[in-house]
Design an enzyme around this catalytic site. Sequence first.
Site, mmCIF file in Angstrom:
data_model
loop_
_atom_site.group_PDB
_atom_site.id
_atom_site.type_symbol
_atom_site.label_atom_id
_atom_site.label_comp_id
_atom_site.label_asym_id
_atom_site.label_seq_id
_atom_site.Cartn_x
_atom_site.Cartn_y
_atom_site.Cartn_z
ATOM 1 N N GLU A 328 3.479 -6.119 -27.926
ATOM 2 C CA GLU A 328 4.448 -5.392 -27.615
ATOM 3 C C GLU A 328 5.377 -6.069 -26.551
ATOM 4 O O GLU A 328 4.923 -6.536 -25.431
ATOM 5 C CB GLU A 328 4.143 -3.951 -27.375
ATOM 6 C CG GLU A 328 3.173 -3.212 -27.922
ATOM 7 C CD GLU A 328 2.605 -1.898 -27.487
ATOM 8 O OE1 GLU A 328 3.020 -0.917 -27.916
ATOM 9 O OE2 GLU A 328 1.961 -2.003 -26.417
ATOM 10 N N CYS A 329 6.586 -6.187 -26.764
ATOM 11 C CA CYS A 329 7.592 -6.581 -25.830
ATOM 12 C C CYS A 329 7.556 -7.766 -25.284
ATOM 13 O O CYS A 329 7.615 -8.915 -25.780
ATOM 14 C CB CYS A 329 7.876 -5.386 -24.955
ATOM 15 S SG CYS A 329 9.725 -5.220 -24.334
ATOM 16 N N GLY A 330 7.122 -8.072 -23.979
ATOM 17 C CA GLY A 330 6.640 -9.143 -23.252
ATOM 18 C C GLY A 330 5.668 -9.931 -24.071
ATOM 19 O O GLY A 330 5.805 -11.264 -24.266
ATOM 20 N N GLY A 417 6.236 -6.628 -31.983
ATOM 21 C CA GLY A 417 7.719 -6.225 -31.786
ATOM 22 C C GLY A 417 8.097 -6.000 -30.409
ATOM 23 O O GLY A 417 7.068 -5.764 -29.570
#
Length: 440
Positions: A328-330, A417
């Site tokens: 996720e993200c990072g 994502g």
Amino acid sequence: MKINSIIIGAPSSSSGKTTISIGIMRALSRRLRVQPFKVGPDYIDPGYHNIATGRFSSNLDTWMSSREKMKEIFIKRSTGSDISIIEGVMGLYDGKQPDKDTGSTAEVARTLKSPVIIVIDISAMARTAAAIILGLIKMDKRLRISGVILNNAGSDYHCSIVRTAIEKYTGIPVIGCVKRSDDLKIDDRYLGLKTAMEDDNSGKIDKIADIIERSVDLDLLIKISKESGDISFKSGLFSKKNVNRVRIAIAYDAAFNFYYYDNIEMLKMYGAEIVYFSPLNDYKLPEADGLYIGGGFPELFAERLSDNYSIKKDIMEFFNSGRPVFAECGGYMYLSRGIKINGKYYEMASIINGESYMDSLILGYRNIRAESNNILMMGGWHVKGHEFHYSRLNVNANAYKTERGPDGISTKNLLAGYMHLYFPSNPRIPERFVRSCYNV
């Protein structure tokens, strides 16, 4: 069930909620078992709560889950504690919509029947503070606003005149007055406060707690917490039994620490043993059946992450073995070929054929739909979550559909994502992730 609790709200953001909250949490933890909570989708403030209390903080969010699920989380996490302290979000009535308070601190307070303590920054006002408190009271008389803490006072006299005005015009007791001090400052950055793991914050939190003990009537606060009402729930979110025994390795260090605690607890509920590792400091992955790399600030540690060739090689070998990888993200950025920052390029894990770079802020709640079957979701499944980042990744996104468009990458054993998924909004997701890890 009755749970002694307090919600700490404010007229607006930047009133001092987080500082006052963690100070109260640490001060009360010196004599009680304190369970912390955070209203809304924030991942940073709960890190400070964890340090302040020695207990993991859970998010309470009626938009990302439901009132019944939120009550179940609140009751389950509060079990075994003496008092629950809930830090609010933004202004007391601020939520997702302008004409409703869905997702707001006020809605959470009503749902949990918790007394509210208002923190108000009085650095540039005196008698007007009474008008603000009066407005908060009249906006929704179903709320139990039971006390006020004055923050950023200039002197004892300043405390005195504001206290007199508020108590005269509202009848609400001022239970504390905190004078401005450099010891109350927590460093921030573009995504909010610095994460609790970036510095040695325990000593700083102790200093804040010392000030709170001198400035706030904690005995009265404890007494107010006992005015909480009875609540019950009809959810059954945590009633499932173990499905399969698997081991999931979770990245957790200064670069990656944005996780919803209840996501991890739900993985455990479905049979996962959790082991932690650090992409910054470790050279090998622990033995595991699945990999979960959450959000954080990889851009701040890009050089160290890039230079740790050994762990990157291990992650690539893990992925090539066919075992599930969720990011996720990072974590999504970390799995890309590299990150561009201020004209420099830092190689990352190179599992995703794309590069990330810094740009403008993207922020908000998201309704998320899986475009096809993946390791966490069947095609068409829905989940709620949150997006909060300044970076972009130049790939053809194919994993999720959101209000903003497509996001993320999905392959046979990869789902990655920008979305931070909130598992309690769809309990089938942690169950499917555990099954995916088991079936490799």
